[in-house]
Scaffold this active site. Structure first.
Site, PDB file in Angstrom:
ATOM      1  N   GLN A  45     -10.191  -5.617   3.741  1.00  0.00           N
ATOM      2  CA  GLN A  45     -10.409  -7.019   4.132  1.00  0.00           C
ATOM      3  C   GLN A  45      -9.831  -7.368   5.511  1.00  0.00           C
ATOM      4  O   GLN A  45     -10.383  -8.184   6.239  1.00  0.00           O
ATOM      5  CB  GLN A  45      -9.809  -7.952   3.081  1.00  0.00           C
ATOM      6  N   ARG A 118       6.724   1.930   6.805  1.00  0.00           N
ATOM      7  CA  ARG A 118       5.416   1.842   6.146  1.00  0.00           C
ATOM      8  C   ARG A 118       4.247   1.997   7.125  1.00  0.00           C
ATOM      9  O   ARG A 118       3.237   2.626   6.810  1.00  0.00           O
ATOM     10  CB  ARG A 118       5.266   0.485   5.452  1.00  0.00           C
ATOM     11  N   TYR A 224      18.317   2.410   3.949  1.00  0.00           N
ATOM     12  CA  TYR A 224      18.063   3.815   4.306  1.00  0.00           C
ATOM     13  C   TYR A 224      17.408   3.866   5.686  1.00  0.00           C
ATOM     14  O   TYR A 224      16.792   2.887   6.127  1.00  0.00           O
ATOM     15  CB  TYR A 224      17.195   4.518   3.253  1.00  0.00           C
TER      16      TYR A 224
HETATM   17  C1  LIG Z   1      10.285  -4.486  -1.367  1.00  0.00           C
HETATM   18  C2  LIG Z   1       9.441  -3.381  -1.915  1.00  0.00           C
HETATM   19  C3  LIG Z   1       9.889  -2.071  -1.814  1.00  0.00           C
HETATM   20  C4  LIG Z   1       9.116  -1.029  -2.313  1.00  0.00           C
HETATM   21  N1  LIG Z   1       9.590   0.248  -2.194  1.00  0.00           N
HETATM   22  C5  LIG Z   1       8.845   1.291  -2.634  1.00  0.00           C
HETATM   23  C6  LIG Z   1       9.303   2.630  -2.443  1.00  0.00           C
HETATM   24  O1  LIG Z   1      10.385   2.861  -1.893  1.00  0.00           O
HETATM   25  N2  LIG Z   1       8.507   3.640  -2.887  1.00  0.00           N
HETATM   26  C7  LIG Z   1       7.301   3.429  -3.503  1.00  0.00           C
HETATM   27  O2  LIG Z   1       6.626   4.396  -3.875  1.00  0.00           O
HETATM   28  N3  LIG Z   1       6.837   2.153  -3.690  1.00  0.00           N
HETATM   29  C8  LIG Z   1       7.570   1.094  -3.262  1.00  0.00           C
HETATM   30  N4  LIG Z   1       7.113  -0.186  -3.419  1.00  0.00           N
HETATM   31  C9  LIG Z   1       5.799  -0.413  -4.079  1.00  0.00           C
HETATM   32  C10 LIG Z   1       4.646  -0.194  -3.114  1.00  0.00           C
HETATM   33  O3  LIG Z   1       4.832  -0.924  -1.916  1.00  0.00           O
HETATM   34  C11 LIG Z   1       3.315  -0.590  -3.741  1.00  0.00           C
HETATM   35  O4  LIG Z   1       3.256  -0.092  -5.053  1.00  0.00           O
HETATM   36  C12 LIG Z   1       2.159   0.005  -2.940  1.00  0.00           C
HETATM   37  O5  LIG Z   1       2.190  -0.470  -1.610  1.00  0.00           O
HETATM   38  C13 LIG Z   1       0.830  -0.337  -3.588  1.00  0.00           C
HETATM   39  O6  LIG Z   1      -0.203   0.206  -2.803  1.00  0.00           O
HETATM   40  P1  LIG Z   1      -1.715  -0.209  -3.064  1.00  0.00           P
HETATM   41  O7  LIG Z   1      -2.500   0.564  -2.050  1.00  0.00           O
HETATM   42  O8  LIG Z   1      -2.036  -0.058  -4.515  1.00  0.00           O
HETATM   43  O9  LIG Z   1      -1.773  -1.776  -2.768  1.00  0.00           O
HETATM   44  P2  LIG Z   1      -1.540  -2.568  -1.407  1.00  0.00           P
HETATM   45  O10 LIG Z   1      -0.516  -1.895  -0.573  1.00  0.00           O
HETATM   46  O11 LIG Z   1      -1.302  -3.984  -1.807  1.00  0.00           O
HETATM   47  O12 LIG Z   1      -2.916  -2.457  -0.634  1.00  0.00           O
HETATM   48  C14 LIG Z   1      -4.051  -3.190  -1.027  1.00  0.00           C
HETATM   49  C15 LIG Z   1      -5.014  -3.269   0.153  1.00  0.00           C
HETATM   50  O13 LIG Z   1      -6.222  -3.881  -0.290  1.00  0.00           O
HETATM   51  C16 LIG Z   1      -6.618  -4.871   0.636  1.00  0.00           C
HETATM   52  N5  LIG Z   1      -7.404  -5.885  -0.102  1.00  0.00           N
HETATM   53  C17 LIG Z   1      -6.949  -6.834  -0.958  1.00  0.00           C
HETATM   54  N6  LIG Z   1      -7.953  -7.564  -1.445  1.00  0.00           N
HETATM   55  C18 LIG Z   1      -9.091  -7.070  -0.903  1.00  0.00           C
HETATM   56  C19 LIG Z   1     -10.466  -7.405  -1.027  1.00  0.00           C
HETATM   57  N7  LIG Z   1     -10.880  -8.418  -1.841  1.00  0.00           N
HETATM   58  N8  LIG Z   1     -11.392  -6.688  -0.322  1.00  0.00           N
HETATM   59  C20 LIG Z   1     -10.995  -5.669   0.496  1.00  0.00           C
HETATM   60  N9  LIG Z   1      -9.692  -5.313   0.660  1.00  0.00           N
HETATM   61  C21 LIG Z   1      -8.754  -5.988  -0.046  1.00  0.00           C
HETATM   62  C22 LIG Z   1      -5.318  -5.401   1.218  1.00  0.00           C
HETATM   63  O14 LIG Z   1      -5.513  -6.014   2.463  1.00  0.00           O
HETATM   64  C23 LIG Z   1      -4.493  -4.116   1.307  1.00  0.00           C
HETATM   65  O15 LIG Z   1      -4.699  -3.418   2.521  1.00  0.00           O
HETATM   66  C24 LIG Z   1       7.861  -1.266  -2.940  1.00  0.00           C
HETATM   67  C25 LIG Z   1       7.405  -2.585  -3.029  1.00  0.00           C
HETATM   68  C26 LIG Z   1       8.179  -3.621  -2.527  1.00  0.00           C
HETATM   69  C27 LIG Z   1       7.668  -5.015  -2.648  1.00  0.00           C
END
Ligand SMILES: Cc1cc2nc3c(=O)[nH]c(=O)nc-3n(C[C@H](O)[C@H](O)[C@H](O)COP(=O)(O)OP(=O)(O)OC[C@H]3O[C@@H](n4cnc5c(N)ncnc54)[C@H](O)[C@@H]3O)c2cc1C
Length: 408
Positions: A45, A118, A224
């Protein structure tokens, strides 16, 4: 040199796969699927690939997959290999548990434990995928399973058809809503202050290259190194009853973060004070879903199993999902992809549910008020360090890409 020699390839006409979401989960899945011979497009998106926040821990279970996808050189260039993990008491800094991480993880599990910025991690992953197949500015607004394919449409008017559609669109997933109805995620009662500090500003602290977490009543703070050690990432979690974005926007200041960690050890306060700025992150959650796949559409990562970040494994689970999904679709050959998606879901559910549950329990364990229960916890940690690579064999040794045959 190609590093994917061990990955089998699909023979015959490739399935077309649309991945919705270009986050860590979506891009890694796209890479995993492409590497075994599928035709993959990513629809994101945002107008550019971005990651909110500073640092991220990558356990050996995730690093092993990323390396297999040909990303070892990029990870080595951008990542830090922390030597140890160290948990400490909030006020006096007493050690609660400490365990070596590297090079032990490489020896035990064939991959290091790494910490990265990240944005660097996303760049490394994206570098392995053809840029022309990442479609930015595509916000999915609807989809329909046609039986033999899935159709999806976007806010910008584009429509696509794919053999399989994968929702990797995060905790507010539109794909998830289309499959199982609208249901807002729930505020988890925790807010984080996140910041990055230039290493030279805190050189006098003499910090070794490692992960430290400080636990105290109703709060904990993790720090870290990232960006090749140039920056120190910190995340300070505090508990709150409610979240209202408007009320909180003006609280994202270093002064507010310092106030939230009033009375904590001088190292914690020095690190927060050395940041130019910090921002606020509210934690949202959902209960584990009973199923993720409907027909030729499935989910991965936070779209189907968001978790508290208190095991540092949310992104790692998304990366594992992609490896498992690619292996299931490959193993299915010419059989119905819908069955492969159900198999993928069956394989992944117990593991991610276990981590969701453990991560939730850690909120209570990390935030105990001082008193008898906290003393029992401390004694337990001193006896059996639960963060050591040995204790986490079930987590780190697991190979998500090794898939059993589909059961009828
Ligand atoms: C403070 C914090 C610390 C963390 N530390 C760790 C860690 O140390 N190690 C670890 O493994 N995990 C960690 N996590 C968890 C991790 O950040 C998430 O689990 C991970 O980023 C999820 O990835 P994802 O690709 O599933 O989702 P997201 O990263 O949320 O990506 C989703 C993507 O989809 C896009 N999108 C959304 N809706 C639409 C749509 N309708 N159409 C098209 N695109 C869309 C968004 O723009 C985004 O780019 C942490 C989380 C937090 C909050």
């Amino acid at each position: 040199m190609s590093e994917d020699k061990g990955l089998p390839k699909r023979i015959g006409a490739p399935l077309t796969i649309a991945v919705i979401g270009g986050g860590i989960g979506g891009l890694t899945a796209a890479l995993s699927l492409r590497r075994v011979g599928f035709e993959v497009d990513v629809y994101e998106q945002a107008p550019e690939l971005t990651q909110i926040g500073g640092g991220i821990n990558m356990g050996p279970n995730a690093v092993r997959i990323l390396r297999r996808l040909g990303l070892a050189a990029g990870l080595d260039r951008e990542g830090v290999r922390p030597l140890f993990t160290h948990q400490r008491r909030w006020r006096d800094g007493r050690t609660l548990q400490q365990a070596p991480l590297n090079p032990l993880c490489e020896e035990l599990y064939g991959a290091p434990h790494m910490t990265l910025h990240r944005a660097d991690l996303l760049d490394v992953i994206a570098s392995g995928f053809p840029v022309e197949r990442i479609h930015l500015g595509h916000r999915l607004v609807g989809l329909e399973d046609k039986g033999h394919s899935t159709e999806a449409w976007f806010e910008n008017g584009m429509r696509i058809t794919a053999d399989v559609l994968v929702g990797a669109d995060g905790i507010h997933s539109a794909v998830r809503s289309a499959l199982s109805g609208e249901e807002a995620p729930v505020f988890a009662g925790c807010v984080a202050y996140r910041g990055l500090v230039p290493a030279e500003r805190i050189a006098d602290l003499g910090l070794e290259v490692g992960n430290q977490s400080w636990v105290g009543p109703g709060a904990h703070l993790v720090h870290y190194p990232v960006s090749r050690g140039r920056l120190l990432n910190f995340v300070g979690w505090t508990e709150h009853d409610s979240w209202n974005r408007e009320d909180w926007t003006d609280r994202a200041t270093v002064a507010r973060a310092l106030a939230a960690f009033e009375g904590w050890h001088s190292q914690v306060r020095r690190i927060i004070a050395a940041a130019d700025t910090c921002f606020i992150w509210a934690l949202f959650d959902r209960d584990p879903l009973p199923r993720w796949s409907v027909g030729r559409t499935t989910l991965l990562g936070d779209a189907c199993h968001p978790m508290y970040p208190f095991m540092g494994q949310g992104a790692a689970m998304a990366i594992e999902d992609g490896a498992a999904l690619a292996a299931c679709l490959l193993a299915a050959g010419d059989a119905d992809p819908a069955e492969a998606l159900r198999h993928y879901e069956r394989l992944r559910l117990p593991r991610v549910t276990r981590l969701q549950t453990m991560s939730r329990a850690n909120k209570t364990r990390f935030h105990m008020p001082d008193g008898p229960t906290q003393q029992v916890r401390d004694a337990e940690w001193a006896r059996a360090a639960d963060r050591s690579p040995d204790a986490l064999r079930w987590l780190y040794a697991f190979d998500a890409g090794a898939v059993e045959p589909v059961l009828a």
